[in-house]
Write a protein that holds these residues in place. Structure first.
Motif, PDB file in Angstrom:
ATOM      1  N   TYR A   1     -27.701  23.196  54.740  1.00 10.10           N
ATOM      2  CA  TYR A   1     -27.507  21.898  54.078  1.00 10.10           C
ATOM      3  C   TYR A   1     -27.064  22.058  52.619  1.00 10.10           C
ATOM      4  O   TYR A   1     -26.957  21.055  51.911  1.00 10.10           O
ATOM      5  N   GLU A   2     -26.810  23.262  52.188  1.00 15.50           N
ATOM      6  CA  GLU A   2     -26.467  23.465  50.775  1.00 15.50           C
ATOM      7  C   GLU A   2     -25.185  22.747  50.391  1.00 15.50           C
ATOM      8  O   GLU A   2     -25.099  22.107  49.328  1.00 15.50           O
ATOM      9  N   ALA A   3     -24.170  22.836  51.245  1.00 10.33           N
ATOM     10  CA  ALA A   3     -22.894  22.195  50.928  1.00 10.33           C
ATOM     11  C   ALA A   3     -23.044  20.678  50.876  1.00 10.33           C
ATOM     12  O   ALA A   3     -22.515  20.018  49.962  1.00 10.33           O
ATOM     13  N   LEU A   4     -23.771  20.101  51.879  1.00 11.10           N
ATOM     14  CA  LEU A   4     -23.967  18.651  51.886  1.00 11.10           C
ATOM     15  C   LEU A   4     -24.764  18.211  50.669  1.00 11.10           C
ATOM     16  O   LEU A   4     -24.469  17.167  50.060  1.00 11.10           O
ATOM     17  N   ALA A   5     -25.765  19.004  50.274  1.00 12.16           N
ATOM     18  CA  ALA A   5     -26.553  18.657  49.099  1.00 12.16           C
ATOM     19  C   ALA A   5     -25.713  18.733  47.829  1.00 12.16           C
ATOM     20  O   ALA A   5     -25.855  17.921  46.909  1.00 12.16           O
ATOM     21  N   ALA A   6     -24.827  19.717  47.767  1.00  7.35           N
ATOM     22  CA  ALA A   6     -23.977  19.840  46.585  1.00  7.35           C
ATOM     23  C   ALA A   6     -23.058  18.633  46.442  1.00  7.35           C
ATOM     24  O   ALA A   6     -22.779  18.172  45.329  1.00  7.35           O
ATOM     25  N   ASP A   7     -22.549  18.088  47.559  1.00  5.59           N
ATOM     26  CA  ASP A   7     -21.701  16.901  47.505  1.00  5.59           C
ATOM     27  C   ASP A   7     -22.446  15.710  46.904  1.00  5.59           C
ATOM     28  O   ASP A   7     -21.827  14.852  46.270  1.00  5.59           O
ATOM     29  N   LYS A   8     -23.771  15.649  47.079  1.00  5.94           N
ATOM     30  CA  LYS A   8     -24.566  14.548  46.538  1.00  5.94           C
ATOM     31  C   LYS A   8     -25.291  14.942  45.256  1.00  5.94           C
ATOM     32  O   LYS A   8     -26.186  14.226  44.796  1.00  5.94           O
ATOM     33  N   SER A   9     -24.906  16.098  44.693  1.00  4.55           N
ATOM     34  CA  SER A   9     -25.497  16.591  43.442  1.00  4.55           C
ATOM     35  C   SER A   9     -27.008  16.783  43.573  1.00  4.55           C
ATOM     36  O   SER A   9     -27.785  16.460  42.664  1.00  4.55           O
ATOM     37  N   LEU A  10     -27.429  17.312  44.704  1.00  6.59           N
ATOM     38  CA  LEU A  10     -28.850  17.558  44.948  1.00  6.59           C
ATOM     39  C   LEU A  10     -29.142  19.039  44.833  1.00  6.59           C
ATOM     40  O   LEU A  10     -28.293  19.888  45.119  1.00  6.59           O
ATOM     41  N   THR A  11     -30.381  19.341  44.436  1.00  2.87           N
ATOM     42  CA  THR A  11     -30.829  20.722  44.330  1.00  2.87           C
ATOM     43  C   THR A  11     -31.890  20.981  45.400  1.00  2.87           C
ATOM     44  O   THR A  11     -32.852  20.206  45.534  1.00  2.87           O
ATOM     45  N   LEU A  12     -31.686  22.066  46.139  1.00  8.54           N
ATOM     46  CA  LEU A  12     -32.636  22.429  47.193  1.00  8.54           C
ATOM     47  C   LEU A  12     -33.390  23.675  46.757  1.00  8.54           C
ATOM     48  O   LEU A  12     -32.773  24.664  46.327  1.00  8.54           O
ATOM     49  N   ASN A  13     -34.724  23.641  46.837  1.00  4.79           N
ATOM     50  CA  ASN A  13     -35.498  24.854  46.545  1.00  4.79           C
ATOM     51  C   ASN A  13     -36.712  24.920  47.454  1.00  4.79           C
ATOM     52  O   ASN A  13     -37.094  23.926  48.094  1.00  4.79           O
TER      53      ASN A  13
ATOM     54  N   VAL B   1     -35.416  17.882  56.307  1.00  3.21           N
ATOM     55  CA  VAL B   1     -34.489  18.125  55.199  1.00  3.21           C
ATOM     56  C   VAL B   1     -33.301  17.182  55.285  1.00  3.21           C
ATOM     57  O   VAL B   1     -32.833  16.631  54.270  1.00  3.21           O
ATOM     58  N   SER B   2     -32.775  16.963  56.494  1.00  6.03           N
ATOM     59  CA  SER B   2     -31.659  16.029  56.677  1.00  6.03           C
ATOM     60  C   SER B   2     -32.056  14.628  56.229  1.00  6.03           C
ATOM     61  O   SER B   2     -31.274  13.934  55.564  1.00  6.03           O
ATOM     62  N   ASN B   3     -33.270  14.221  56.582  1.00  4.27           N
ATOM     63  CA  ASN B   3     -33.754  12.909  56.173  1.00  4.27           C
ATOM     64  C   ASN B   3     -33.867  12.828  54.652  1.00  4.27           C
ATOM     65  O   ASN B   3     -33.524  11.809  54.036  1.00  4.27           O
ATOM     66  N   ALA B   4     -34.375  13.921  54.023  1.00  4.44           N
ATOM     67  CA  ALA B   4     -34.519  13.931  52.564  1.00  4.44           C
ATOM     68  C   ALA B   4     -33.162  13.884  51.878  1.00  4.44           C
ATOM     69  O   ALA B   4     -32.966  13.152  50.891  1.00  4.44           O
ATOM     70  N   VAL B   5     -32.178  14.669  52.362  1.00  2.00           N
ATOM     71  CA  VAL B   5     -30.838  14.666  51.769  1.00  2.00           C
ATOM     72  C   VAL B   5     -30.199  13.292  51.889  1.00  2.00           C
ATOM     73  O   VAL B   5     -29.517  12.810  50.973  1.00  2.00           O
ATOM     74  N   ARG B   6     -30.439  12.623  53.010  1.00  2.00           N
ATOM     75  CA  ARG B   6     -29.823  11.316  53.251  1.00  2.00           C
ATOM     76  C   ARG B   6     -30.350  10.257  52.284  1.00  2.00           C
ATOM     77  O   ARG B   6     -29.591   9.396  51.818  1.00  2.00           O
ATOM     78  N   HIS B   7     -31.623  10.321  51.922  1.00  7.68           N
ATOM     79  CA  HIS B   7     -32.232   9.237  51.147  1.00  7.68           C
ATOM     80  C   HIS B   7     -32.539   9.624  49.702  1.00  7.68           C
ATOM     81  O   HIS B   7     -33.029   8.787  48.938  1.00  7.68           O
ATOM     82  N   ALA B   8     -32.285  10.853  49.284  1.00 10.82           N
ATOM     83  CA  ALA B   8     -32.604  11.263  47.915  1.00 10.82           C
ATOM     84  C   ALA B   8     -31.582  10.705  46.917  1.00 10.82           C
ATOM     85  O   ALA B   8     -30.403  10.523  47.237  1.00 10.82           O
ATOM     86  N   TYR B   9     -32.086  10.424  45.692  1.00 14.62           N
ATOM     87  CA  TYR B   9     -31.190  10.006  44.625  1.00 14.62           C
ATOM     88  C   TYR B   9     -30.327  11.198  44.193  1.00 14.62           C
ATOM     89  O   TYR B   9     -30.783  12.349  44.236  1.00 14.62           O
ATOM     90  N   PRO B  10     -29.091  10.930  43.774  1.00 15.54           N
ATOM     91  CA  PRO B  10     -28.253  12.025  43.255  1.00 15.54           C
ATOM     92  C   PRO B  10     -28.907  12.697  42.043  1.00 15.54           C
ATOM     93  O   PRO B  10     -29.685  12.077  41.297  1.00 15.54           O
ATOM     94  N   GLU B  11     -28.590  13.978  41.882  1.00 10.85           N
ATOM     95  CA  GLU B  11     -29.069  14.777  40.757  1.00 10.85           C
ATOM     96  C   GLU B  11     -30.601  14.872  40.729  1.00 10.85           C
ATOM     97  O   GLU B  11     -31.221  14.870  39.667  1.00 10.85           O
ATOM     98  N   THR B  12     -31.208  14.917  41.910  1.00  8.94           N
ATOM     99  CA  THR B  12     -32.653  15.139  42.017  1.00  8.94           C
ATOM    100  C   THR B  12     -32.892  16.406  42.820  1.00  8.94           C
ATOM    101  O   THR B  12     -31.955  17.031  43.336  1.00  8.94           O
ATOM    102  N   VAL B  13     -34.152  16.773  42.919  1.00  7.42           N
ATOM    103  CA  VAL B  13     -34.529  18.017  43.589  1.00  7.42           C
ATOM    104  C   VAL B  13     -35.242  17.703  44.903  1.00  7.42           C
ATOM    105  O   VAL B  13     -36.128  16.835  44.944  1.00  7.42           O
ATOM    106  N   ILE B  14     -34.863  18.390  45.949  1.00  5.06           N
ATOM    107  CA  ILE B  14     -35.587  18.342  47.226  1.00  5.06           C
ATOM    108  C   ILE B  14     -36.358  19.656  47.333  1.00  5.06           C
ATOM    109  O   ILE B  14     -35.746  20.733  47.342  1.00  5.06           O
ATOM    110  N   HIS B  15     -37.681  19.532  47.399  1.00  3.36           N
ATOM    111  CA  HIS B  15     -38.521  20.728  47.370  1.00  3.36           C
ATOM    112  C   HIS B  15     -39.241  20.882  48.708  1.00  3.36           C
ATOM    113  O   HIS B  15     -39.885  19.943  49.198  1.00  3.36           O
ATOM    114  N   VAL B  16     -39.106  22.053  49.294  1.00  7.29           N
ATOM    115  CA  VAL B  16     -39.797  22.389  50.544  1.00  7.29           C
ATOM    116  C   VAL B  16     -40.812  23.484  50.204  1.00  7.29           C
ATOM    117  O   VAL B  16     -40.427  24.574  49.777  1.00  7.29           O
ATOM    118  N   ALA B  17     -42.104  23.178  50.381  1.00 10.13           N
ATOM    119  CA  ALA B  17     -43.166  24.109  49.996  1.00 10.13           C
ATOM    120  C   ALA B  17     -44.016  24.476  51.202  1.00 10.13           C
ATOM    121  O   ALA B  17     -44.230  23.660  52.112  1.00 10.13           O
TER     122      ALA B  17
END
Length: 460
Positions: free
Chosen positions: A329-341, A363-379
């Motif tokens: 999902y890195e490429a899709l997240a980059a298109d929405k200016s999201l950071t995955l860690n 993760v797909s659900n998080a990428v779909r609904h996250a605000y641009p330029e925010t972080v999606i964190h998987v712990a």
């Protein structure tokens, strides 16, 4: 096989209750009969012992000069008023000196002296006696007199026979009354069961609102009534979800089918170039793929609901699976200016492909609904003997009333969203089924713009 008891609970219980009462009455009757008989024995013993002492005194005080007539007169005076006694006195030669009573004590009864004051029973076949036969010793220790005192027990037997008849009559009447009253009481006691039957008969797919009034149910049936109401609640909820599922399914299938029909009708309305046919076929292929994914997901959920999904058990490193999903999902997240860690690691037992699908859905659900330029964190972390996996994203806060329904099929918190952007609405339902199959739990929370899905799985 012959039935020994009727099928009716009321009749069966009444019969058993009556049999139990008959057993109790019988034992009571035997105890009362034995008590009365013992009372007669004690009464006869008191009378016989008293008269025997009186006769003993008269005979002990008799001198050699006393003639038989005087002894008879003294004995007659001593026995005045005791016509129920039978007395026979013999001298040492075996000659009768005195006899009193309506009957004559038989010779056979006088043959043996008991040597004590213990009563014994004797019968000649027609008359039954309760008697004492004893020898009266003189001062030199030689037996001078043999005395037999008896009471005819015929009147006792008549009394006992009459008492038994009355007791049997009273007991029979009592049993009939108890059987009747028991039947009425049990009939009234089972009335709540009849009410439950009436409610059950009134239930149909269109009428699931009827419930039993717990406050009117006896304590013994309260748990059954609560279970019955809970069953109706589950049926009502299942029927509502099934109805909603059918409606959503029809709506989801209608869109691609209408697209296919419309495109085909337009294509066939007039001759087209080969490129036009090829373009429509590619478009139809996309719709077919969407239908295939939907059918595959529904089949997966159906198997999960019936316990037919048995994952291949192996040791799974959650950190590795998370890294693989985030790379995808890195490429899709980059298109929405999201950071995955990601952070943490844990080993669990399960099916690696299924667990990767769970992580991918979240993760797909998080990428779909996250605000641009925010972080999606998987712990990943460990708590006791469980592994905890969380997926966080910053976006719109999900209203609290929607949270319990997010894992339902075709459910969307915002019905106005475009369905083509969000799939068919089965991803979270599949995620929950896979987690449950792995003996895990999943929950969601959303506060102040932070939405978090949390999964707990048993550690390897």
């Amino acid at each position: 096989m012959i039935r020994l008891l009727p099928d009716s609970i009321t009749a069966r219980t009444s019969m058993l209750f009556t049999l139990l009462a008959a057993l109790v009455f019988s034992v009571m009757g035997l105890v009362i009969q034995a008590s009365i008989n013992r009372h007669f024995v004690e009464q006869d013993k008191t009378v016989i012992t008293g008269k025997l002492e009186l006769i003993n005194n008269i005979l002990q005080n008799a001198t050699a000069t006393d003639n038989t007539t005087r002894i008879q007169r003294q004995l007659s005076s001593a026995l005045v008023g005791h016509h129920d006694l039978v007395v026979r006195v013999q001298n040492s030669a075996g000659q009768d000196v005195f006899m009193a009573g309506h009957d004559r004590l038989p010779d056979a009864a006088m043959m043996t002296a008991t040597g004590s004051l213990a009563l014994r029973s004797w019968s000649d076949g027609t008359i039954a006696y309760r008697l004492v036969v004893t020898d009266i010793l003189m001062s030199d220790g030689k037996p001078e007199w043999r005395v037999g005192i008896a009471i005819n027990t015929l009147h006792h037997a008549k009394f006992l026979a009459a008492f038994e008849r009355e007791l049997l009559l009273i007991g029979s009447g009592g049993l009939l009354c108890m059987a009747l009253f028991g039947w009425v009481a049990i009939r009234r006691g089972l009335r709540p069961v009849q009410k439950m039957a009436v409610v059950a008969e009134s239930i149909s797919a269109q009428r699931l609102h009827n419930r039993l009034a717990i406050e009117t149910i006896p304590i013994e049936l309260e748990s059954l009534a609560r279970a019955f109401n809970a069953m109706l609640d589950r049926l009502s909820d299942s029927l509502e979800r099934l109805s909603a599922f059918s409606s959503d399914l029809a709506h989801e299938l209608r869109t691609p089918v209408n697209n296919l029909m419309t495109q085909t009708q337009v294509l066939l309305s007039k001759p087209r170039e080969n490129d036009d046919y090829r373009e429509v076929l590619y478009s139809n292929l996309e719709e077919f793929e969407r239908l295939a994914r939907m059918i595959s997901d529904m089949l997966f959920l159906a198997k999960a609901d019936n316990g037919l999904i048995i994952p291949h058990r192996e040791t799974v490193q959650l950190a590795s699976e998370i890294t693989a999903v985030l790379d995808f999902y890195e490429a899709l997240a980059a298109d929405k200016s999201l950071t995955l860690n990601t952070s943490g690691q844990a080993l669990v037992m399960g099916d690696a492909l299924m667990l990767r699908r769970v992580i991918s859905n979240l993760v797909s659900n998080a990428v779909r609904h996250a605000y641009p330029e925010t972080v999606i964190h998987v712990a990943v972390s460990t708590q006791g003997n469980e592994a905890c996996l969380t997926v966080q994203n910053v976006g719109d806060t999900i209203p609290e009333q929607h949270l319990p329904h997010l894992f339902e099929r075709f459910y969307r918190a915002d019905g106005a969203r475009q369905r083509t952007e969000e799939g068919v609405g089965l991803g979270l339902a599949i995620t929950r089924s896979i987690v449950f199959t792995h003996q895990g739990k999943i929950k969601v929370s959303s506060q102040h713009g932070m939405t978090q899905f949390t999964i707990t799985l048993p550690l390897a």
